[in-house]
Structures are given as structure tokens and as C-alpha cells.
Write an enzyme that holds these catalytic residues in place. Structure first.
Site, mmCIF file in Angstrom:
data_model
loop_
_atom_site.group_PDB
_atom_site.id
_atom_site.type_symbol
_atom_site.label_atom_id
_atom_site.label_comp_id
_atom_site.label_asym_id
_atom_site.label_seq_id
_atom_site.Cartn_x
_atom_site.Cartn_y
_atom_site.Cartn_z
ATOM 1 N N GLU A 1 100.321 -19.666 -78.197
ATOM 2 C CA GLU A 1 101.312 -18.810 -78.891
ATOM 3 C C GLU A 1 100.627 -17.767 -79.770
ATOM 4 O OE1 GLU A 1 104.170 -21.469 -80.731
ATOM 5 O OE2 GLU A 1 104.565 -22.464 -78.817
ATOM 6 N N GLU B 1 105.614 -24.681 -72.838
ATOM 7 C CA GLU B 1 106.424 -25.282 -73.904
ATOM 8 C C GLU B 1 107.782 -24.632 -73.872
ATOM 9 O OE1 GLU B 1 105.381 -25.449 -78.127
ATOM 10 O OE2 GLU B 1 103.286 -25.637 -77.568
#
Ligand code: BMA
Length: 371
Positions: free
Chosen positions: A187, A300
């Protein structure tokens, strides 16, 4: 926007010729081939974070066999992919950041692998400059400080050494290293971790990745690691690739994307926004995967608390089914935070819909991938 519709035959994006990659050992090559076959067959594996360690209403694993998961409680089978996190391993701690002992993390990984499942690791490493956690973004000097020549470089190499020793300790019953997917520095297109976009330059990020890779795969010879790169939502194709370290350092193109709801607007609205985000991104990531010859994954995802009971078959599945993703992993079911769950559990509002999701032919659980 116009979304291309893939038919399963068009999903054969990756050669399934048993191609061997030299940076991977035979176990990791076999894992990659297996995942490629899943994709070529038009299937998507389901994964769940920490599935064998705890669930929504139970805080410790069955230390004997790690054979319980909330997912299995609901549908009779484990997820095909087990997600685990290594935050804390850098200090040589006994427990990870979510209070799971590294012994149990290791044992759960081995148990899942032993049953024919796949394992993926993330690493919420603490902030090596400030002493804070992964989310400490108070300084934008952190990545620079751990690169060669930086004031924290030597210390950070000890952190990497502790991480490497853990990976080296992942062994099957005959003593061979267990192949796993490693998804570090995730991320990074957001700015909530110290390695995030506004906290370091693209060159620094790439150097961090390459330093991590070269130490683990090169110096420590950990060829059991398959490397997953995982930007998050909010990027286009150029943004996705902006900090890409290079084809020789990455095996899987991942993507992290969550559904959020403001609590006021209709859930259908957040469902639609999430679907649009996912489909837009998976369209260009599919293309990038094809261009670079890499598997792709939804590394995710989830909707905290799953307030929409048909989320699995009416939101997630339609959003992903047309894309050649190897797996989709939903985040953890915390046992100590009643609303912090992203998977099903016995008694959850989404339980019946999850059973429908499990029964979909295209979605693979553990028994579907066992040879
Ligand atoms: C976050 C939350 C935290 C957890 C972290 C690492 O998304 O689930 O509670 O500590 O992931 O697992």
C-alpha cells in the site's frame, strides 16, 4: 466507463508450460506454476488473513493441528490462501503486532502448506527511525535513513536478518523450505505507512525494495520467496507502476482495495463505488500483468463488519469474476474488536451468502486446490 468482459478462454494469460524461474527454488516454482494453472483454468482462490490463528469469537488457535478457521466453521473448508503478518519479527519479538506468537505463525503456515494450501506474508514493520509503528508517518526521512549510507542502515540490516531467519525457519516435514508469497512494503501508493508515497521518493522506495530483495533472496539465499507488489486504490496504471522496482524483483502484481461506508448513504452506493474502483484497477492490472508476464492478485480486500449481508455474491464476486486474478484475500477477523472482521463466522449476517460464495464453481477453497 466500458468494462471489457473476459470469457474464461481469454483468461489464459500465462504460460502453463512449467517455466522455471532461477531466482526461485523448486518449491517456489511449483507454487507459482500451481497458481498459474488456477488462473488458466479461470478460477480464483479465496484467502483470509490469520484464518488459522483466531476467529471472531475465539482468540487462540488449536495448537495441536491448526484445523479451525471461521471460514471452515461456516462452509466446511479452509481458505485456499492463508495470510499472515510478520510485524514485530524485526525486533526478534516473540509475538507479532496482533499478539500472535511467531511460533504459532510458523506452525500455522506449515500446517496450511502441509494440507496443500498457499501462504502469504505481509510485514507491518515498525518505524526504524522514530521507534513508532508502521503507521508513524511523522518523518519523511525514514526510508533514506535505512538505505546504504543512512544513519539507521546497519540497524535495519539486523531487522532484515531477523526477518530472513524467520523465513529460513519455515520448513516442511522433510526439512525443505516452505515456499511462500512475501508482500513487503505494501500500500505504498498511499501515505499511511512510513514507506508511503509522500514519505519517500520513488527512487528511495525502489531502492528499499531492491535492498530487501537482494538481502533475502541473494545474501540469505531465500529462494522460497515469491515477491508480491501491492499498491492500493487511487492510482491509474502509471501510478501503479511509478514505484515498481523491476521485473526481476517482483513475481505477482497485487492490489489492495477496501470498501468503505460513511454510515449515512445507502450501502448500494458504497457497493457501487467499490465495484467501480475494483473493476477499473483490475482492468489495467490485468493488462500490466500480461505485459510483464506476472500473475495478478487482489492481495487485500474487504468491507469491515460486512454490513451488506449479500456482499460475497452480490458485490465481491461480480466485481472480480471477469479478471484473471490468482487469489482474493480478505483481511482478518479480530477476536477482540467486535466490528473488526472481514471474513465470515458462524452467526454472522453474511454466513449464508458466504456459503453461496463457497459453492461458486469459480471460487477455490483449500479442497479445490489439493492434488
Ligand atoms: C490492520 C488492522 C490492525 C492490525 C493490522 C496488522 O488493518 O487489522 O488491527 O494490527 O492490520 O494486521
Amino acid at each position: 466507463m466500458k468494462i471489457p468482459v473476459f470469457i474464461p478462454a481469454a483468461m489464459i494469460l500465462f504460460s502453463c508450460t512449467g517455466q522455471q524461474y532461477q531466482h526461485l527454488d523448486s518449491g517456489a516454482n511449483a507454487l507459482l506454476s500451481k497458481m498459474q494453472k488456477t488462473v488458466n483454468d479461470g478460477k480464483i482462490m479465496y484467502g483470509h488473513e490469520d484464518a488459522l490463528l483466531y476467529g471472531h469469537s475465539w482468540c487462540s488457535p488449536d495448537r495441536q493441528d491448526y484445523d479451525r478457521s471461521d471460514v471452515k466453521d461456516v462452509c466446511g473448508d479452509h481458505p485456499a490462501v492463508l495470510g499472515l503478518d510478520l510485524g514485530g519479527i524485526e525486533h526478534g519479538d516473540s509475538n507479532n503486532l496482533d499478539l500472535q506468537s511467531f511460533d504459532s505463525v510458523r506452525d500455522a503456515a506449515a500446517a496450511h502448506f502441509g494440507r496443500g494450501g498457499h501462504v502469504t506474508f505481509s510485514w507491518h514493520a515498525d518505524n526504524p527511525l522514530t521507534g513508532g509503528d508502521s503507521w508513524d508517518v511523522s518523518s519523511s526521512d525514514v526510508v533514506g535513513s535505512i538505505l546504504p549510507g543512512g544513519q539507521k542502515h546497519d540497524e535495519f540490516m539486523i531487522w532484515l536478518s531477523n526477518l530472513a531467519s524467520f523465513f529460513d525457519s519455515l520448513r516442511d516435514a522433510s526439512g525443505r523450505r516452505i515456499p511462500v508469497i512475501f508482500r513487503p512494503w505494501h500500500e505504498h501508493t498511499g501515505s499511511w505507512f512510513w514507506w508511503g508515497r509522500n514519505l519517500c521518493t520513488a527512487e528511495q522506495y525502489k531502492s528499499l525494495w531492491i535492498m530487501t530483495h537482494d538481502y533475502l533472496a541473494g545474501e540469505r539465499g531465500l529462494k522460497n520467496l515469491i515477491w508480491a507488489y501491492s499498491p492500493n486504490t487511487g492510482v491509474d496504471a502509471a501510478g501503479y507502476m511509478e514505484r515498481y522496482p523491476g521485473d526481476e524483483y517482483v513475481d505477482i502484481f497485487g492490489f489492495d482495495c477496501y470498501e468503505f461506508h460513511d454510515g449515512n448513504s445507502p450501502l448500494e452506493q458504497s457497493n457501487a463505488a467499490y465495484t467501480e474502483q475494483l473493476r477499473t484497477a483490475l482492468t489495467f492490472i490485468s493488462e500490466l500483468g500480461k505485459q510483464h508476464g506476472k500473475l495478478i492478485a487482489l492481495s487485500e480486500t474487504g468491507f469491515e463488519g460486512i454490513p451488506y449481508p449479500q456482499w460475497w455474491t452480490e458485490v465481491l464476486y461480480p466485481a472480480i469474476k471477469d479478471y484473471p486474478i490468482a487469489y482474493v484475500l480478505t483481511w482478518r477477523n479480530a477476536c477482540d474488536r467486535p466490528t473488526h472482521f472481514y471474513g465470515p463466522f458462524k452467526g454472522a449476517g453474511c454466513e449464508h451468502d458466504f456459503i453461496r460464495f463457497h459453492n461458486l464453481e469459480q471460487i477455490y477453497f483449500l479442497q479445490d486446490i489439493v492434488e
